[in-house]
Design a protein around this motif. Sequence first.
Motif, PDB file in Angstrom:
ATOM      1  N   ALA A  71      16.946  38.501   3.439  1.00  0.00           N
ATOM      2  CA  ALA A  71      17.547  37.468   2.597  1.00  0.00           C
ATOM      3  C   ALA A  71      17.389  36.076   3.200  1.00  0.00           C
ATOM      4  CB  ALA A  71      19.025  37.773   2.370  1.00  0.00           C
ATOM      5  N   GLU A  72      17.412  36.002   4.531  1.00  0.00           N
ATOM      6  CA  GLU A  72      17.318  34.717   5.216  1.00  0.00           C
ATOM      7  C   GLU A  72      15.876  34.331   5.557  1.00  0.00           C
ATOM      8  OE1 GLU A  72      19.743  32.508   5.881  1.00  0.00           O
ATOM      9  OE2 GLU A  72      21.140  33.762   4.751  1.00  0.00           O
ATOM     10  N   GLY A  73      14.926  35.189   5.240  1.00  0.00           N
ATOM     11  CA  GLY A  73      13.530  34.883   5.512  1.00  0.00           C
ATOM     12  C   GLY A  73      13.169  34.897   6.981  1.00  0.00           C
ATOM     13  N   CYS A  74      13.837  35.753   7.749  1.00  0.00           N
ATOM     14  CA  CYS A  74      13.563  35.846   9.192  1.00  0.00           C
ATOM     15  C   CYS A  74      12.381  36.785   9.441  1.00  0.00           C
ATOM     16  CB  CYS A  74      14.792  36.352   9.933  1.00  0.00           C
ATOM     17  SG  CYS A  74      16.226  35.254   9.804  1.00  0.00           S
ATOM     18  N   ASP A  75      11.517  36.427  10.372  1.00  0.00           N
ATOM     19  CA  ASP A  75      10.399  37.295  10.714  1.00  0.00           C
ATOM     20  C   ASP A  75      10.357  37.671  12.193  1.00  0.00           C
ATOM     21  OD1 ASP A  75       9.656  34.751  11.560  1.00  0.00           O
ATOM     22  OD2 ASP A  75       8.036  34.544  10.113  1.00  0.00           O
ATOM     23  N   VAL A  76      11.402  37.322  12.938  1.00  0.00           N
ATOM     24  CA  VAL A  76      11.587  37.737  14.333  1.00  0.00           C
ATOM     25  C   VAL A  76      13.040  38.149  14.475  1.00  0.00           C
ATOM     26  CG1 VAL A  76      11.522  37.047  16.762  1.00  0.00           C
ATOM     27  CG2 VAL A  76       9.847  36.102  15.164  1.00  0.00           C
ATOM     28  N   ALA A 135      21.771  32.750  13.442  1.00  0.00           N
ATOM     29  CA  ALA A 135      22.596  33.630  14.269  1.00  0.00           C
ATOM     30  C   ALA A 135      23.640  34.317  13.389  1.00  0.00           C
ATOM     31  CB  ALA A 135      23.285  32.837  15.379  1.00  0.00           C
ATOM     32  N   ALA A 136      23.890  35.587  13.648  1.00  0.00           N
ATOM     33  CA  ALA A 136      24.830  36.355  12.818  1.00  0.00           C
ATOM     34  C   ALA A 136      25.651  37.298  13.688  1.00  0.00           C
ATOM     35  CB  ALA A 136      24.079  37.149  11.748  1.00  0.00           C
ATOM     36  N   THR A 137      26.959  37.160  13.629  1.00  0.00           N
ATOM     37  CA  THR A 137      27.853  38.087  14.328  1.00  0.00           C
ATOM     38  C   THR A 137      27.820  39.442  13.626  1.00  0.00           C
ATOM     39  OG1 THR A 137      29.310  36.271  14.992  1.00  0.00           O
ATOM     40  CG2 THR A 137      30.255  38.497  15.023  1.00  0.00           C
ATOM     41  N   GLU A 159      18.713  43.877   5.781  1.00  0.00           N
ATOM     42  CA  GLU A 159      18.907  43.205   4.500  1.00  0.00           C
ATOM     43  C   GLU A 159      19.181  41.711   4.705  1.00  0.00           C
ATOM     44  OE1 GLU A 159      22.134  45.319   2.757  1.00  0.00           O
ATOM     45  OE2 GLU A 159      20.957  47.149   2.362  1.00  0.00           O
ATOM     46  N   PHE A 160      19.978  41.414   5.725  1.00  0.00           N
ATOM     47  CA  PHE A 160      20.306  40.010   6.000  1.00  0.00           C
ATOM     48  C   PHE A 160      19.052  39.251   6.444  1.00  0.00           C
ATOM     49  CE2 PHE A 160      21.790  36.588   8.811  1.00  0.00           C
ATOM     50  CZ  PHE A 160      22.663  35.929   7.962  1.00  0.00           C
ATOM     51  N   TYR A 213      24.539  49.457  10.684  1.00  0.00           N
ATOM     52  CA  TYR A 213      24.385  48.095  11.195  1.00  0.00           C
ATOM     53  C   TYR A 213      22.932  47.647  11.069  1.00  0.00           C
ATOM     54  CZ  TYR A 213      29.001  47.150  13.248  1.00  0.00           C
ATOM     55  OH  TYR A 213      30.328  46.866  13.426  1.00  0.00           O
ATOM     56  N   ALA A 214      21.997  48.544  11.390  1.00  0.00           N
ATOM     57  CA  ALA A 214      20.580  48.204  11.301  1.00  0.00           C
ATOM     58  C   ALA A 214      20.183  47.898   9.867  1.00  0.00           C
ATOM     59  CB  ALA A 214      19.735  49.349  11.858  1.00  0.00           C
TER      60      ALA A 214
END
Length: 257
Positions: free
Chosen positions: A68-73, A38-40, A64-65, A58-59
Amino acid sequence: MDAAHRALLLPGGMCTTEFYVEVMAQPAMTEAGLGLVAATLPGFGRTTPSADLSMENYARLMGEFAAAEGCDVVVGHSLGANVAIEMAALGVSPGPLVLLSPTFSRADEAKFLGVLDQVGRLPALGPLAWTAMLKAIPPMMKKEMLKGNVPQDRAEALAADLGNNDPAFCRDVVRHYYAYLARHPSLVARLRESGVRSWVVRGDHDEIGLKDEERLQLEADPRVTMVTVADAGHAVLVEQPARVAEVIVEAAQEVRA
């Protein structure tokens, strides 16, 4: 053990990651082996804002975040959902989207916010208007959440979270948000043209509108799944977190190997 998939959770405007506590605690997430980040959005909750408050920036930042965090959803609520739409439009979304109560056009947005944006542009009244609004919003939202059967202690905590914002920042970011809606009158078209698999999740009495033609266009796209959640309003993620978690798990299951 590393999670097979990771979801980036973006809160809405004036909200922080506190709004995802209930969703992240759902057993369905653990059972699915889904990682959650989760990211504010920078600037909200008195976090450090970016110099560029445009939705496009913002997009890009969240793209980029996510990488970096390896998110795919990507999961977004309210303004966070609109950032997710723009991530898809710019080609920086890592995978499927779960859009919780997004706004697809200016006409759909809450009327008070448009009025506040106009008043906020007046040098003499703008700062005062936003200061007053940040005092008025928390009790109003607390009342709505209590109607949605959110426990009183959580409703109070979330209302306080909403009130913990800088008035000047809120005024500026809303101005940029409405400029974005002016540049892209139909975010339905923007989402569809991105080609990204998406779930649009709305409470059955959501305060944010959805025009009939917008709904028809979304329903006509095989890559978009419309989900109506019973007994929920705009704060669907805290009013019905179990149902929201189910949709996130469903989206994760469709990530391409």
